[in-house]
Design an enzyme around this catalytic site. Structure first.
Site, mmCIF file in Angstrom:
data_model
loop_
_atom_site.group_PDB
_atom_site.id
_atom_site.type_symbol
_atom_site.label_atom_id
_atom_site.label_comp_id
_atom_site.label_asym_id
_atom_site.label_seq_id
_atom_site.Cartn_x
_atom_site.Cartn_y
_atom_site.Cartn_z
ATOM 1 N N ASP A 82 90.109 38.324 121.434
ATOM 2 C CA ASP A 82 89.091 38.413 122.493
ATOM 3 C C ASP A 82 89.761 38.615 123.848
ATOM 4 O O ASP A 82 90.565 37.792 124.278
ATOM 5 C CB ASP A 82 88.297 37.090 122.465
ATOM 6 C CG ASP A 82 87.201 37.042 123.519
ATOM 7 O OD1 ASP A 82 86.890 38.082 124.123
ATOM 8 O OD2 ASP A 82 86.651 35.937 123.716
ATOM 9 N N ASP A 115 79.688 34.639 125.885
ATOM 10 C CA ASP A 115 80.712 33.861 126.587
ATOM 11 C C ASP A 115 80.080 32.868 127.537
ATOM 12 O O ASP A 115 79.344 33.250 128.444
ATOM 13 C CB ASP A 115 81.613 34.808 127.393
ATOM 14 C CG ASP A 115 82.582 35.541 126.495
ATOM 15 O OD1 ASP A 115 83.350 34.859 125.799
ATOM 16 O OD2 ASP A 115 82.552 36.783 126.481
HETATM 17 C C1 DX5 Z 1 86.980 36.244 128.581
HETATM 18 C C2 DX5 Z 1 85.904 36.327 127.535
HETATM 19 C C3 DX5 Z 1 85.890 37.616 126.782
HETATM 20 C C4 DX5 Z 1 85.706 38.807 127.657
HETATM 21 C C5 DX5 Z 1 85.634 40.065 126.852
HETATM 22 O O1 DX5 Z 1 86.609 35.278 129.468
HETATM 23 O O2 DX5 Z 1 86.059 35.282 126.608
HETATM 24 O O3 DX5 Z 1 84.932 37.573 125.741
HETATM 25 O O4 DX5 Z 1 84.593 38.720 128.482
HETATM 26 O O5 DX5 Z 1 85.492 41.122 127.738
HETATM 27 P P1 DX5 Z 1 86.579 42.287 127.792
HETATM 28 O O6 DX5 Z 1 86.595 42.915 126.461
HETATM 29 O O7 DX5 Z 1 86.043 43.185 128.869
HETATM 30 O O8 DX5 Z 1 87.900 41.679 128.152
HETATM 31 ZN ZN ZN Z 2 84.897 35.366 124.612
#
Ligand code: DX5
Ligand code: ZN
Length: 228
Positions: free
Chosen positions: A177, A36
């Site tokens: 996601d 990310d």
């Molecule tokens: C949100 C990101 C995600 C997130 C996933 O900003 O795009 O990829 O970090 O993490 P979890 O599964 O903890 O929501």
């Molecule tokens: Zn993401």
């Protein structure tokens, strides 16, 4: 048999030991590593850049699924492709259809995959459907961009359902996601997701490997039609 892909998000991993955390999810059968990228503008956090992608590229053979939560993606795609991104996803909120055509041409030349993402509050853009041949992945963000560990917003599943036929007919990957965990994975796969991104529910558990295996089981139970 269809295999749901699981892409652990290293935003939630130990950034001083990405190699160690990546090794654990590799051993548990992760399909890709989700990276990310937040720029402090499109998303209210600053995370990782091309240098991290380049370093991660050296420690894993898994495809790198890079999610650009940044305002001006066109400025940076070359750097992220050169660094070793296999899939590079840009947000629909900050690109127009002309840019998507350009990006798609560039990605095809280089043998990489292009994804388009939408925030929870954004509808599916009207230009997307006529351009589905140009993209490989549609990312439905289920939390506001920027941070791991947020609560899943179930209302985004209508977008997953409305794209599901493209996944079945044309092999479009539908990636969900944000806030995905071992409990809601089955519902998300039933709606039509082909890839689950998971950060906190994998990397912030004591036993990272069994966290991934539990998610795998929950997802596969749906595609194999086994009822609990
Ligand atoms: C949100 C990101 C995600 C997130 C996933 O900003 O795009 O990829 O970090 O993490 P979890 O599964 O903890 O929501
Ligand atoms: Zn993401």
């Amino acid at each position: 048999m269809i295999r749901v892909k699981i892409a652990p998000s290293i935003l939630a991993a130990d950034h001083a030991d990405l190699k160690g955390d990546i090794r654990k999810v590799e051993e548990a059968g992760a399909d890709m590593i989700h990276v990310d990228v937040a720029d402090g503008h499109f998303a209210p956090n600053i995370s990782m850049g091309p240098d991290t992608v380049r370093s991660v590229r050296k420690v894993t053979r898994l495809p790198l699924d890079v999610h650009l939560m940044i305002s001006e993606p066109e400025k940076f795609v070359d750097a992220f492709l050169t660094a070793g991104s296999d899939i590079l996803t840009v947000h629909a909120e900050v690109v127009n259809s002309q840019q998507v055509i350009r990006l798609s041409r560039l990605f095809r030349e280089k043998g990489r995959k292009l994804g388009i993402a939408v925030k929870p509050s954004s509808p599916i853009p009207s230009w997307l459907e006529p351009q589905l041949d140009s993209i490989d992945l549609f990312l439905v963000l289920a939390v506001n961009p920027g941070f791991p560990g947020q609560r899943f917003m179930p209302e985004v599943l209508t977008k997953v359902e409305s794209m599901a036929k493209h996944a079945r007919e044309n092999g479009l990957e539908i990636e969900v996601d944000g806030g995905v965990d071992q409990e809601n994975a089955a519902t998300i796969v039933s709606a039509g997701a082909t890839t689950l991104v998971a950060g906190a529910s994998i990397f912030r558990r004591n036993d990272v490997k069994s966290a991934l295996l539990e998610m795998r089981e929950a997802a596969q139970r749906v595609v194999e039609g086994v009822r609990t």
